[in-house]
Enzyme design. Structure first.
Site, PDB file in Angstrom:
ATOM      1  N   PHE A 121       0.911  -1.428  -0.246  1.00 34.61           N
ATOM      2  CA  PHE A 121      -0.414  -0.302   0.121  1.00 34.61           C
ATOM      3  C   PHE A 121       1.275   1.548  -0.044  1.00 34.61           C
ATOM      4  CE2 PHE A 121      -4.917   0.643   1.307  1.00 34.61           C
ATOM      5  CZ  PHE A 121      -4.988  -0.165   0.089  1.00 34.61           C
ATOM      6  N   GLN A 234      -8.378  14.092   4.384  1.00 31.18           N
ATOM      7  CA  GLN A 234      -7.280  13.297   3.782  1.00 31.18           C
ATOM      8  C   GLN A 234      -8.522  12.630   2.192  1.00 31.18           C
ATOM      9  OE1 GLN A 234      -6.094   8.182   4.288  1.00 31.18           O
ATOM     10  NE2 GLN A 234      -4.619   9.717   3.713  1.00 31.18           N
ATOM     11  N   HIS A 236      -9.131  10.627  -0.762  1.00 32.63           N
ATOM     12  CA  HIS A 236      -7.915   9.567  -1.547  1.00 32.63           C
ATOM     13  C   HIS A 236      -7.746  10.052  -2.561  1.00 32.63           C
ATOM     14  CE1 HIS A 236      -7.787   5.238  -2.363  1.00 32.63           C
ATOM     15  NE2 HIS A 236      -7.057   5.343  -0.745  1.00 32.63           N
ATOM     16  N   LEU A 250     -15.211   4.982  -3.562  1.00 29.49           N
ATOM     17  CA  LEU A 250     -14.312   4.459  -3.552  1.00 29.49           C
ATOM     18  C   LEU A 250     -13.767   3.285  -4.143  1.00 29.49           C
ATOM     19  CD1 LEU A 250     -11.247   5.305  -1.124  1.00 29.49           C
ATOM     20  CD2 LEU A 250     -11.609   3.055  -0.115  1.00 29.49           C
ATOM     21  N   GLU A 253      -6.571   1.079  -3.109  1.00 27.31           N
ATOM     22  CA  GLU A 253      -5.553   1.550  -3.308  1.00 27.31           C
ATOM     23  C   GLU A 253      -4.920   0.220  -3.167  1.00 27.31           C
ATOM     24  OE1 GLU A 253      -3.381   4.339  -0.186  1.00 27.31           O
ATOM     25  OE2 GLU A 253      -2.311   3.753  -0.396  1.00 27.31           O
ATOM     26  N   ARG A 309      -1.381   9.577   0.297  1.00 30.81           N
ATOM     27  CA  ARG A 309      -1.988   9.625  -0.687  1.00 30.81           C
ATOM     28  C   ARG A 309      -2.053  11.075  -0.737  1.00 30.81           C
ATOM     29  NH1 ARG A 309      -6.385   6.466   2.986  1.00 30.81           N
ATOM     30  NH2 ARG A 309      -5.568   3.889   2.086  1.00 30.81           N
ATOM     31  N   HIS A 375     -12.046  11.295   1.818  1.00 31.45           N
ATOM     32  CA  HIS A 375     -11.467   9.540   2.927  1.00 31.45           C
ATOM     33  C   HIS A 375     -11.704   9.543   4.616  1.00 31.45           C
ATOM     34  CE1 HIS A 375     -11.050   5.947   1.975  1.00 31.45           C
ATOM     35  NE2 HIS A 375      -9.886   6.113   3.171  1.00 31.45           N
ATOM     36  N   ARG A 410      -2.296  10.592   6.686  1.00 31.83           N
ATOM     37  CA  ARG A 410      -2.705   8.816   7.429  1.00 31.83           C
ATOM     38  C   ARG A 410      -2.343   7.836   5.438  1.00 31.83           C
ATOM     39  NH1 ARG A 410      -6.522   4.119   7.071  1.00 31.83           N
ATOM     40  NH2 ARG A 410      -7.961   5.539   5.429  1.00 31.83           N
TER      41      ARG A 410
HETATM   42  P1  FAD Z   1     -16.980   3.586  12.029  1.00 30.51           P
HETATM   43  O1  FAD Z   1     -16.540   2.290  11.620  1.00 30.51           O
HETATM   44  O2  FAD Z   1     -17.078   4.665  11.345  1.00 30.51           O
HETATM   45  O3  FAD Z   1     -18.208   3.527  13.190  1.00 30.51           O
HETATM   46  C1  FAD Z   1     -18.375   4.694  13.876  1.00 30.51           C
HETATM   47  C2  FAD Z   1     -19.819   4.363  14.209  1.00 30.51           C
HETATM   48  O4  FAD Z   1     -20.895   5.856  15.471  1.00 30.51           O
HETATM   49  C3  FAD Z   1     -20.826   3.658  13.681  1.00 30.51           C
HETATM   50  O5  FAD Z   1     -21.743   2.497  14.527  1.00 30.51           O
HETATM   51  C4  FAD Z   1     -21.874   4.987  14.277  1.00 30.51           C
HETATM   52  O6  FAD Z   1     -23.635   4.475  14.099  1.00 30.51           O
HETATM   53  C5  FAD Z   1     -21.736   5.505  15.194  1.00 30.51           C
HETATM   54  N1  FAD Z   1     -22.104   7.089  15.603  1.00 30.51           N
HETATM   55  C6  FAD Z   1     -21.647   8.041  15.279  1.00 30.51           C
HETATM   56  N2  FAD Z   1     -22.289   8.637  15.441  1.00 30.51           N
HETATM   57  C7  FAD Z   1     -23.613   8.197  16.354  1.00 30.51           C
HETATM   58  C8  FAD Z   1     -23.843   9.442  17.430  1.00 30.51           C
HETATM   59  N3  FAD Z   1     -24.514  10.277  17.136  1.00 30.51           N
HETATM   60  N4  FAD Z   1     -24.696   8.283  17.929  1.00 30.51           N
HETATM   61  C9  FAD Z   1     -24.692   6.898  18.169  1.00 30.51           C
HETATM   62  N5  FAD Z   1     -23.683   6.744  16.870  1.00 30.51           N
HETATM   63  C10 FAD Z   1     -22.823   7.274  16.357  1.00 30.51           C
HETATM   64  N6  FAD Z   1      -8.985   1.623   6.677  1.00 30.51           N
HETATM   65  C11 FAD Z   1      -7.577   1.223   6.360  1.00 30.51           C
HETATM   66  O7  FAD Z   1      -7.566   1.070   7.664  1.00 30.51           O
HETATM   67  N7  FAD Z   1      -7.666  -0.130   5.563  1.00 30.51           N
HETATM   68  C12 FAD Z   1      -8.436   0.106   4.560  1.00 30.51           C
HETATM   69  O8  FAD Z   1      -8.684  -0.423   3.644  1.00 30.51           O
HETATM   70  C13 FAD Z   1     -10.050   0.998   4.342  1.00 30.51           C
HETATM   71  N8  FAD Z   1      -9.930   0.997   3.480  1.00 30.51           N
HETATM   72  C14 FAD Z   1     -11.555   2.138   3.308  1.00 30.51           C
HETATM   73  C15 FAD Z   1     -12.698   2.059   2.682  1.00 30.51           C
HETATM   74  C16 FAD Z   1     -13.665   2.937   2.465  1.00 30.51           C
HETATM   75  C17 FAD Z   1     -14.762   2.923   1.225  1.00 30.51           C
HETATM   76  C18 FAD Z   1     -13.167   4.252   3.840  1.00 30.51           C
HETATM   77  C19 FAD Z   1     -14.668   5.111   3.476  1.00 30.51           C
HETATM   78  C20 FAD Z   1     -12.621   4.080   4.281  1.00 30.51           C
HETATM   79  C21 FAD Z   1     -12.141   3.172   4.232  1.00 30.51           C
HETATM   80  N9  FAD Z   1     -10.266   2.939   5.247  1.00 30.51           N
HETATM   81  C22 FAD Z   1      -9.386   2.111   4.908  1.00 30.51           C
HETATM   82  C23 FAD Z   1     -11.126   4.116   6.370  1.00 30.51           C
HETATM   83  C24 FAD Z   1     -11.512   2.803   8.001  1.00 30.51           C
HETATM   84  O9  FAD Z   1     -12.639   2.427   7.616  1.00 30.51           O
HETATM   85  C25 FAD Z   1     -12.536   3.941   8.731  1.00 30.51           C
HETATM   86  O10 FAD Z   1     -10.916   5.542   9.220  1.00 30.51           O
HETATM   87  C26 FAD Z   1     -12.794   3.282  10.305  1.00 30.51           C
HETATM   88  O11 FAD Z   1     -13.287   1.956  10.226  1.00 30.51           O
HETATM   89  C27 FAD Z   1     -13.322   3.952  10.609  1.00 30.51           C
HETATM   90  O12 FAD Z   1     -13.778   2.843  11.995  1.00 30.51           O
HETATM   91  P2  FAD Z   1     -14.902   3.561  13.976  1.00 30.51           P
HETATM   92  O13 FAD Z   1     -14.739   2.331  14.656  1.00 30.51           O
HETATM   93  O14 FAD Z   1     -13.445   4.791  14.043  1.00 30.51           O
HETATM   94  O15 FAD Z   1     -15.736   4.550  12.810  1.00 30.51           O
END
Ligand code: FAD
Length: 609
Positions: A121, A234, A236, A250, A253, A309, A375, A410
């Site tokens: 990556f 970021q 992407h 998306l 990558e 990125r 992203h 990142r």
């Molecule tokens: P999230 O998974 O966003 O979860 C947030 C949670 O909070 C959800 O359950 C939501 O419902 C809840 N929530 C939010 N606000 C509230 C509220 N007010 N009240 C109650 N609940 C709430 N990263 C990598 O390292 N590798 C990858 O291959 C990769 N691929 C990606 C592909 C895509 C398409 C995208 C968009 C991102 C990718 N990323 C990747 C980044 C990564 O997926 C995210 O940064 C990461 O999943 C965020 O996880 P999190 O647990 O912080 O939050």
């Protein structure tokens, strides 16, 4: 008077993505009674969309890889603004967290000799991303969720937290509502872990899911938590640009990691002309060398399509601006001429189906059209590097909502492992804090009633504005004035727009019942979205340089004055936000040697990495 139901927990986790679920598991392991709240259903959090993989220096494909190389790569990619202690904790612990997932049932792709496979990556010196095809997030969530449910989490699905509750300066719970019924819920908790993910939805073109409205940043800031480095967003480099209905989705990558190349309308691989000074000597200088790298020649350097990125996104923007873009305003990403069709379908199954279904394009035969999409946010709630505690007692943050690990940019794959490393630390620390709080917790009923009245106000305001129109205006103006390229005039104009939107966000009108009412949900979302947009714009105005995810047309280069400064975004008692420049924490000498090693040879000669 509005009624509400009360739930009591030791630790309340807001968010059921990777960070929230890992925090919940850790807190339960400490003996805490844990509640998890999510806006969507369990298994549907944004993390499920993650594709390419999770970075951890396991050395399965290249034994030379280790935490020190990962440490240097992460700091270098982050423009050296990362919190060094978080990077150290993270790079040392990530391999254990991946192996732990495997013990809990995650089925990673394997090397021919049966170890967890790792892929290339951008910005990573070696193949480092443990992955499950291009559906790594799905496997991560499935595994964590199974484990958390087995351990006994109490899940509140389709529940939105509207406000954190405080008592004498500490967080003691949260007020939310059930999206299905509109019923209000009060969560009393001794500690709260915010794991609410990112804020991509404040921009018009984004890869982020509907949940990513940035609630956690605003919820934290509204109770006095500091935010850090919010200017670093970021973009992407590779989102879909066509058809319009799917713009921003998306393109992983992983496509470039598997050998995909970027070309302009003249068929030129333009990334060879876009290698920044700090990466000179580390990337292939000819197509021939890049080709040898793809064929596995360990003496060849990586192709420049695998630069970080921020670099690739800006290079694409330049090609488009200078008239060498594709018909729909992007550039071409070609894997078809690089790998056999069977290989593409096996390694990138989601990408194959995504383009077939949404774009009517067979990526095993034709190049994709791609362009930058919002992203990820590097900035976030400021946390202690060991415990993820914020400056507000009782409040912790982990995952994308927390800042500090990624600096100005990142590296791909560094989020999924961030979630499990720091989710675990947050859950442990929150449970420990909760165990020390004696007696039962009372929330202030007057506070609860005031917030409920505030939340219901759009139903009693027939002359107010349409919340969907406000949302559209916010996203369009943030895209235009605070997007991938910024300059002072537009940022200042955006601040005025936001001041106006802020007033209007408290004067919306919705009708109908509270059950599944998207108008009402939008009316409440927009209030928080305007707050966090203001933090982004203020920090972007203050950083008069270009670095990582923050690019200024009026200050196009990195400036040494800003090289050692983090921006802390602080709310004063009258509610106004200010940006304070703070020197980076001092890095110990032995780590500085690792971080500043000129290249991998120097790293290995000088510090034995
Ligand atoms: P999230 O998974 O966003 O979860 C947030 C949670 O909070 C959800 O359950 C939501 O419902 C809840 N929530 C939010 N606000 C509230 C509220 N007010 N009240 C109650 N609940 C709430 N990263 C990598 O390292 N590798 C990858 O291959 C990769 N691929 C990606 C592909 C895509 C398409 C995208 C968009 C991102 C990718 N990323 C990747 C980044 C990564 O997926 C995210 O940064 C990461 O999943 C965020 O996880 P999190 O647990 O912080 O939050």
């Amino acid at each position: 008077m509005e009624s509400y139901t009360i739930h009591d927990y030791d630790v309340l986790v807001i968010g059921a993505g990777g960070a929230g679920l890992r925090a919940a598991i850790a807190a339960i392991e400490q003996g805490a009674r844990v509640g998890v709240v999510t806006k969507s259903l369990l298994g549907k959090a944004h993390t499920v969309m993650a594709e390419g993989g999770m970075a951890a220096a396991m050395g399965n494909v290249r034994p030379e890889d280790n935490w020190k190389v990962h440490f240097r790569d992460t700091l270098k990619g982050g423009g050296m603004l990362n919190n060094w202690k978080m990077v150290m904790n993270y790079t040392k612990e990530a391999p254990d967290r991946v192996r732990e997932l495997e013990r809990w049932g995650a089925v990673f792709d394997r090397t021919p000799d049966g170890r967890i496979n790792q892929r290339n990556f951008g910005g990573h010196s070696y193949p480092r991303l443990a992955h499950v095809g291009d559906r790594t997030g799905l496997e991560l969530i499935r595994t964590l969720q199974d484990h958390a449910v087995k351990m006994g989490i109490h899940a509140h699905m389709e529940t939105t937290i509207y406000r954190l509750l405080t008592d004498a300066g500490r967080v003691v719970g949260a007020l939310g509502f059930n999206r299905q019924t509109g019923e209000f819920l009060v969560f009393r908790a001794k500690a709260v872990v915010l794991a609410t993910g990112g804020l991509g939805r404040i921009y018009q073109i984004t890869s982020n899911s509907w949940e990513c409205t940035g609630d956690g940043f605003s919820l934290a800031s509204m109770v006095g938590a500091d935010l850090i480095d919010m200017e670093f967003i970021q973009f992407h480099p590779t989102g879909m640009v066509w058809p319009p209905s799917v713009m921003g989705i998306l393109v992983t990558e992983g496509v470039r990691g598997e050998g995909g190349v970027l070309k302009n309308s003249e068929g030129k691989r333009f990334m060879f002309d876009n290698v920044p000074e700090r990466y000179k000597g580390e990337f292939a200088e000819t197509e021939e060398e890049a080709e040898r790298w793809l064929q596995g020649d360990r003496n060849a350097r990586r192709p420049p399509e695998l630069l970080t990125r921020d670099v690739v996104a800006r290079a694409i923007r330049k090609e488009v601006n200078e008239g060498r873009g594709s018909p729909h305003g992007g550039v071409y990403l070609d894997i078809a001429s690089r790998r056999p069709a069977d290989y593409i379908k096996k390694k990138l199954p989601s990408m194959y189906h995504q383009f077939m279904k949404l774009g009517n394009l067979d990526i095993t035969k034709e190049p994709m059209e791609v362009g930058p999409t919002c992203h990820y946010v590097m900035g976030g709630v400021r946390v202690d590097p060991d415990t993820q505690a914020t400056n507000v007692p009782g409040l912790y943050a982990a995952g994308e909502v927390a800042g500090g690990l990624h600096g100005a940019n990142r590296l791909g794959g560094n989020s999924l492992s961030d979630l499990v490393v720091f989710g675990r630390r947050a859950g442990m620390a929150a449970a420990e804090y909760a165990a020390k709080q004696s007696g039962s917790y009372q929330v202030d009923e007057a506070q609860v009633r005031a917030y409920i009245a505030e939340a219901l106000q759009p139903f009693n305001n027939p002359q107010g504005e349409n919340p969907f129109a406000l949302m559209k205006e916010l996203r369009a103006t943030m895209q235009k004035n605070a997007g991938i390229m910024r300059e002072e005039g537009e940022l200042k104009a955006q601040l005025e727009i936001l001041a106006n939107l802020k007033k209007r966000a408290w004067n919306t009108s919705v009708s109908g019942s509270r059950a599944y009412n998207p108008g009402w949900h939008t009316a409440l979302d927009i209030r928080l979205m305007v707050e966090i947009s203001e933090a982004v714009v203020l920090a972007a105005l203050a950083r008069k340089e270009s670095r990582g995810g923050h690019a200024r047309l009026d200050y196009p280069d990195p400036d040494p004055t800003f090289a050692k400064i983090n921006h802390i975004i602080r709310r004063s008692s009258d509610g106004t936000l200010t940006v304070v420049a703070e020197p980076l924490p001092e890095m110990p000498e032995e780590l500085r040697k690792i971080a500043e090693a000129k290249d991998l040879k120097e790293l290995s000669d000088k510090v034995g990495a």
